[in-house]
Design a protein around this motif. Structure first.
Motif, short mmCIF file in Angstrom:
data_model
loop_
_atom_site.label_atom_id
_atom_site.label_comp_id
_atom_site.label_asym_id
_atom_site.label_seq_id
_atom_site.Cartn_x
_atom_site.Cartn_y
_atom_site.Cartn_z
N GLU A 97 -15.73 4.62 -16.82
CA GLU A 97 -15.41 5.24 -18.09
C GLU A 97 -14.69 4.23 -18.97
OE1 GLU A 97 -14.76 9.85 -16.57
OE2 GLU A 97 -13.25 8.82 -17.76
N GLU A 98 -15.18 4.05 -20.14
CA GLU A 98 -14.57 3.10 -21.06
C GLU A 98 -13.15 3.54 -21.37
OE1 GLU A 98 -15.31 1.14 -25.49
OE2 GLU A 98 -16.74 2.57 -24.64
N GLY A 99 -12.23 2.61 -21.22
CA GLY A 99 -10.84 2.90 -21.52
C GLY A 99 -10.08 3.55 -20.39
N ALA A 100 -10.71 3.83 -19.25
CA ALA A 100 -10.01 4.47 -18.14
C ALA A 100 -9.12 3.45 -17.43
CB ALA A 100 -11.02 5.06 -17.15
N THR A 101 -8.07 3.95 -16.78
CA THR A 101 -7.19 3.08 -16.02
C THR A 101 -7.87 2.67 -14.72
OG1 THR A 101 -6.14 4.85 -14.78
CG2 THR A 101 -5.20 4.32 -16.94
N ASP A 102 -7.31 1.68 -14.04
CA ASP A 102 -7.85 1.26 -12.75
C ASP A 102 -7.83 2.41 -11.76
OD1 ASP A 102 -8.30 -1.22 -13.72
OD2 ASP A 102 -6.54 -2.15 -12.80
N VAL A 103 -6.75 3.21 -11.78
CA VAL A 103 -6.66 4.34 -10.86
C VAL A 103 -7.78 5.32 -11.14
CG1 VAL A 103 -5.29 6.37 -10.29
CG2 VAL A 103 -4.19 4.15 -10.43
N GLY A 110 -6.68 -4.42 -5.84
CA GLY A 110 -5.43 -5.08 -5.48
C GLY A 110 -5.06 -4.88 -4.03
N LEU A 111 -3.77 -4.68 -3.80
CA LEU A 111 -3.27 -4.57 -2.43
C LEU A 111 -3.74 -3.30 -1.74
CD1 LEU A 111 0.35 -5.84 -3.15
CD2 LEU A 111 -1.52 -7.13 -2.11
N GLY A 112 -4.16 -2.30 -2.50
CA GLY A 112 -4.67 -1.07 -1.90
C GLY A 112 -6.17 -1.05 -1.72
N LYS A 113 -6.82 -2.19 -1.92
CA LYS A 113 -8.27 -2.24 -1.81
C LYS A 113 -8.72 -1.79 -0.41
CE LYS A 113 -12.25 -5.34 -2.26
NZ LYS A 113 -12.70 -6.73 -2.54
N GLY A 114 -9.72 -0.90 -0.40
CA GLY A 114 -10.25 -0.41 0.87
C GLY A 114 -9.58 0.85 1.38
N VAL A 115 -8.44 1.23 0.78
CA VAL A 115 -7.76 2.46 1.18
C VAL A 115 -8.33 3.62 0.38
CG1 VAL A 115 -5.57 3.70 1.26
CG2 VAL A 115 -5.64 1.25 1.79
N GLU A 267 -0.12 1.36 8.37
CA GLU A 267 -1.43 0.72 8.29
C GLU A 267 -1.51 -0.20 7.07
OE1 GLU A 267 -6.05 2.06 8.62
OE2 GLU A 267 -4.76 3.28 7.32
N ARG A 268 -0.97 0.26 5.94
CA ARG A 268 -0.96 -0.53 4.70
C ARG A 268 0.25 -0.11 3.88
NH1 ARG A 268 -5.39 -2.45 1.60
NH2 ARG A 268 -6.68 -2.14 3.44
N MET A 269 0.84 -1.05 3.16
CA MET A 269 2.04 -0.73 2.38
C MET A 269 2.16 -1.74 1.26
SD MET A 269 5.78 -0.12 4.05
CE MET A 269 7.20 0.42 3.13
N TRP A 270 2.37 -1.24 0.05
CA TRP A 270 2.52 -2.13 -1.10
C TRP A 270 3.33 -1.42 -2.17
CZ3 TRP A 270 -1.72 0.75 0.06
CH2 TRP A 270 -2.31 1.51 -0.94
N GLU A 271 3.64 -2.13 -3.25
CA GLU A 271 4.38 -1.57 -4.37
C GLU A 271 3.50 -1.57 -5.61
OE1 GLU A 271 8.24 -3.37 -4.90
OE2 GLU A 271 8.50 -3.67 -2.75
N ARG A 272 3.69 -0.53 -6.43
CA ARG A 272 2.89 -0.39 -7.66
C ARG A 272 3.79 0.14 -8.77
NH1 ARG A 272 -3.12 0.93 -7.95
NH2 ARG A 272 -3.50 1.36 -10.15
N CYS A 274 4.39 1.54 -12.97
CA CYS A 274 3.81 2.60 -13.78
C CYS A 274 2.62 2.13 -14.60
CB CYS A 274 4.87 3.20 -14.69
SG CYS A 274 5.55 2.03 -15.87
N ASP A 275 2.42 0.81 -14.72
CA ASP A 275 1.28 0.27 -15.44
C ASP A 275 0.16 -0.20 -14.51
OD1 ASP A 275 2.40 0.64 -18.00
OD2 ASP A 275 3.61 -1.17 -17.76
N GLY A 276 0.30 0.05 -13.21
CA GLY A 276 -0.73 -0.34 -12.26
C GLY A 276 -0.58 -1.74 -11.71
N VAL A 277 0.49 -2.45 -12.06
CA VAL A 277 0.74 -3.77 -11.51
C VAL A 277 1.19 -3.61 -10.06
CG1 VAL A 277 2.16 -5.85 -11.68
CG2 VAL A 277 1.38 -4.70 -13.76
#
Length: 310
Positions: A97-103, A110-115, A267-272, A274-277
């Motif tokens: 969708e044009e303009g949609a966020t990564d989420v 990013g670090l959550g790839k594959g989850v 299994e996986r752990m990361w930080e995110r 409010c802007d998706g960084v």
């Protein structure tokens, strides 16, 4: 790119009083600041997703006495916002969708790839639900069953039941997905006593912003062990903010305690933020007060080898 908090607003167009005007102006006065708790008992919240035909209306509990107030269940926290978006992203087909966020796009490279946070066909249970937004999203998008729990304060449970009944409806599901809305929904109080009917029954556990009381970490780990299925595919999703300080919540993830009390491991752990960084989880990182309000930890817990049946 839209920020995490862009989907949520207070019901009504104008602030009512001086405190409301101050709250709405903080983003102008402090442009790096982010609101990490939303609403109060006097205001309903409106949650608007581009994937839903209508916004969800979320009432907040009116705390009865200081004990209830200290639970902070009368707010919607950013951890719930993020978990709800992740569930929505992965429980729907990936659509560009044009303009949609990564989420929203499901393009989490990013670090959550594959989850995957897909809940379709799975039994879910939420601990310390507060407003139950993640559970409502799962119920709208095809979860087999939804169980919502929080501290058994009458005001909290009454509000939870009203929110779930109001929002888990076919007419609020994405167009074409109305038949997926679960009919198996239960709201119960939970204060570290374990009803036998739910023992090892849940494919997915939602734990959003429940780590700010370190003296309850052991009880929380034991709750995860009790409710989570003893299967290799079962997962607990833990999302939490740093607003009370990193040291208070970091101890929950002690590997030995997770294994011995919860029967789970990370299994996986990361930080995110409010802007998706995204960035790597760092137990020792020092954040200033403004910065730490922007960040959340996302953790996926799975059963340890010795805690799997069969």
């Amino acid at each position: 790119m839209a920020t995490l908090t862009s989907r949520i607003s207070l019901q009504g167009d104008e602030p009512d009083g001086p405190e409301d005007y101050l709250s709405t102006s903080l983003g102008v006065i402090f442009p790096d600041d982010i609101v990490n708790q939303h609403g109060d008992a006097e205001h309903s919240l409106v949650y608007a997703s581009p994937k839903l035909p209508k916004p969800l209306l979320i009432e907040l509990a009116d705390p009865e006495g200081e004990t209830d107030r200290r639970l902070f269940s009368h707010y919607l926290w950013n951890a719930s916002l993020l978990l709800a978006e992740l569930i929505e992203r992965d429980s729907l087909e990936k659509e560009e969708e044009e303009g949609a966020t990564d989420v929203e796009e499901g393009k989490d490279e990013g670090l959550g790839k594959g989850v995957s946070f897909d809940t379709r066909g799975l039994s879910t249970l939420e601990l310390g639900a507060g407003t139950a937004l993640p559970s409502m999203m799962a119920g709208l998008l095809g979860a087999a069953s939804v169980v919502v729990t929080d501290y058994p304060a009458p005001a909290v449970i009454k509000t939870l039941r009203a929110n779930v009944a109001r929002n888990i409806k076919p007419e609020l599901a994405p167009v074409g997905k109305e038949s997926l809305v679960t009919k198996s929904v239960l709201v119960e109080g939970h204060e570290w006593a374990f009803p036998a009917s739910h023992k090892h029954r849940s494919d997915r556990l939602f734990v959003a912003d429940c780590l700010w009381m370190p003296w309850q970490h052991a009880n929380l780990r034991r709750s995860i062990d009790y409710f989570l299925k003893r299967s290799a595919s079962a997962r607990a999703w833990v999302v939490a903010g740093f607003h009370t300080g990193r040291p208070k919540m970091a101890g929950f993830f002690d590997a030995a305690a997770l294994r011995d009390e919860g029967g789970v491991e990370v299994e996986r752990m990361w930080e995110r933020d409010c802007d998706g960084v995204e960035r790597e989880w760092d137990r020792e990182r020092e954040d200033d007060i403004t910065e730490r309000k922007r960040w959340l930890v996302v953790a996926v817990l799975k059963r340890c080898e010795g805690s799997v049946d069969g």
